[in-house]
Design a protein around this motif. Structure first.
Motif, PDB file in Angstrom:
ATOM      1  N   GLU A  84       0.832  -1.207   0.000  1.00 45.68           N
ATOM      2  CA  GLU A  84       0.000   0.000   0.000  1.00 45.68           C
ATOM      3  C   GLU A  84       0.864   1.254   0.000  1.00 45.68           C
ATOM      4  O   GLU A  84       0.552   2.233  -0.669  1.00 45.68           O
ATOM      5  CB  GLU A  84      -0.935   0.005   1.209  1.00 45.68           C
ATOM      6  N   THR A  85       1.949   1.231   0.755  1.00 50.63           N
ATOM      7  CA  THR A  85       2.851   2.376   0.796  1.00 50.63           C
ATOM      8  C   THR A  85       3.494   2.595  -0.569  1.00 50.63           C
ATOM      9  O   THR A  85       3.635   3.729  -1.019  1.00 50.63           O
ATOM     10  CB  THR A  85       3.946   2.151   1.861  1.00 50.63           C
TER      11      THR A  85
ATOM     12  N   LEU B 209       2.229   1.778  -3.478  1.00 51.90           N
ATOM     13  CA  LEU B 209       1.223   2.339  -4.374  1.00 51.90           C
ATOM     14  C   LEU B 209       1.001   3.821  -4.096  1.00 51.90           C
ATOM     15  O   LEU B 209       0.837   4.621  -5.027  1.00 51.90           O
ATOM     16  CB  LEU B 209      -0.095   1.572  -4.218  1.00 51.90           C
ATOM     17  N   LEU B 210       0.989   4.183  -2.819  1.00 50.29           N
ATOM     18  CA  LEU B 210       0.804   5.590  -2.465  1.00 50.29           C
ATOM     19  C   LEU B 210       1.966   6.444  -2.975  1.00 50.29           C
ATOM     20  O   LEU B 210       1.762   7.544  -3.500  1.00 50.29           O
ATOM     21  CB  LEU B 210       0.670   5.728  -0.952  1.00 50.29           C
ATOM     22  N   ARG B 211       3.184   5.937  -2.858  1.00 44.52           N
ATOM     23  CA  ARG B 211       4.350   6.674  -3.369  1.00 44.52           C
ATOM     24  C   ARG B 211       4.291   6.820  -4.876  1.00 44.52           C
ATOM     25  O   ARG B 211       4.639   7.868  -5.434  1.00 44.52           O
ATOM     26  CB  ARG B 211       5.639   5.964  -2.971  1.00 44.52           C
ATOM     27  N   ALA B 212       3.862   5.769  -5.555  1.00 45.99           N
ATOM     28  CA  ALA B 212       3.755   5.838  -7.012  1.00 45.99           C
ATOM     29  C   ALA B 212       2.706   6.868  -7.435  1.00 45.99           C
ATOM     30  O   ALA B 212       2.917   7.635  -8.380  1.00 45.99           O
ATOM     31  CB  ALA B 212       3.403   4.463  -7.569  1.00 45.99           C
ATOM     32  N   ARG B 213       1.586   6.894  -6.723  1.00 44.18           N
ATOM     33  CA  ARG B 213       0.559   7.885  -7.043  1.00 44.18           C
ATOM     34  C   ARG B 213       1.053   9.301  -6.800  1.00 44.18           C
ATOM     35  O   ARG B 213       0.788  10.215  -7.587  1.00 44.18           O
ATOM     36  CB  ARG B 213      -0.689   7.633  -6.205  1.00 44.18           C
ATOM     37  N   ALA B 214       1.769   9.502  -5.706  1.00 46.11           N
ATOM     38  CA  ALA B 214       2.297  10.838  -5.407  1.00 46.11           C
ATOM     39  C   ALA B 214       3.304  11.263  -6.477  1.00 46.11           C
ATOM     40  O   ALA B 214       3.308  12.422  -6.907  1.00 46.11           O
ATOM     41  CB  ALA B 214       2.950  10.844  -4.026  1.00 46.11           C
TER      42      ALA B 214
ATOM     43  N   GLY C 266       3.336  10.260  -9.581  1.00 44.52           N
ATOM     44  CA  GLY C 266       2.555  10.558 -10.784  1.00 44.52           C
ATOM     45  C   GLY C 266       1.908  11.926 -10.717  1.00 44.52           C
ATOM     46  O   GLY C 266       1.872  12.664 -11.706  1.00 44.52           O
ATOM     47  N   LEU C 267       1.396  12.275  -9.541  1.00 47.54           N
ATOM     48  CA  LEU C 267       0.810  13.612  -9.382  1.00 47.54           C
ATOM     49  C   LEU C 267       1.859  14.703  -9.535  1.00 47.54           C
ATOM     50  O   LEU C 267       1.595  15.740 -10.147  1.00 47.54           O
ATOM     51  CB  LEU C 267       0.138  13.735  -8.017  1.00 47.54           C
ATOM     52  N   ARG C 268       3.054  14.484  -8.973  1.00 45.81           N
ATOM     53  CA  ARG C 268       4.110  15.488  -9.126  1.00 45.81           C
ATOM     54  C   ARG C 268       4.469  15.683 -10.596  1.00 45.81           C
ATOM     55  O   ARG C 268       4.656  16.812 -11.063  1.00 45.81           O
ATOM     56  CB  ARG C 268       5.350  15.082  -8.332  1.00 45.81           C
TER      57      ARG C 268
END
Length: 81
Positions: A45-46, A48-53, A55-57
């Motif tokens: 989960e961590t 995935l959260l880092r990957a999403r962050a 991607g947002l950056r």
């Protein structure tokens, strides 16, 4: 033979201690298994959260107007002749 009741009580206590120890070790094994599964899930989960962050950056960086000059009059050599 006045020591016989004391010896029997000592043996009984050691047997109880052994049984308790076996139960405790089994419980620790289960606890380790549960903790390992929770750690793996939390790590996924961590990640995935880092990957999403990230991607947002990248998306926000692409939407911002670039402050760099597109052409600075340098040749294809990057300013070196």
């Amino acid at each position: 033979m006045p020591y016989l009741p004391s010896a029997a009580l000592l043996v009984f206590g050691l047997v109880l201690l052994g049984l308790w120890s076996v139960r405790a070790v089994r419980g620790l094994g289960r606890t380790r298994t549960v903790l390992a599964a929770a750690k793996a899930t939390f790590g996924d989960e961590t990640g995935l959260l880092r990957a999403r962050a990230a991607g947002l950056r990248v998306a926000v960086a692409q939407r911002k107007p670039s402050s760099r000059v597109a052409w600075a009059g340098r040749g294809e050599t990057g300013g070196r002749s």
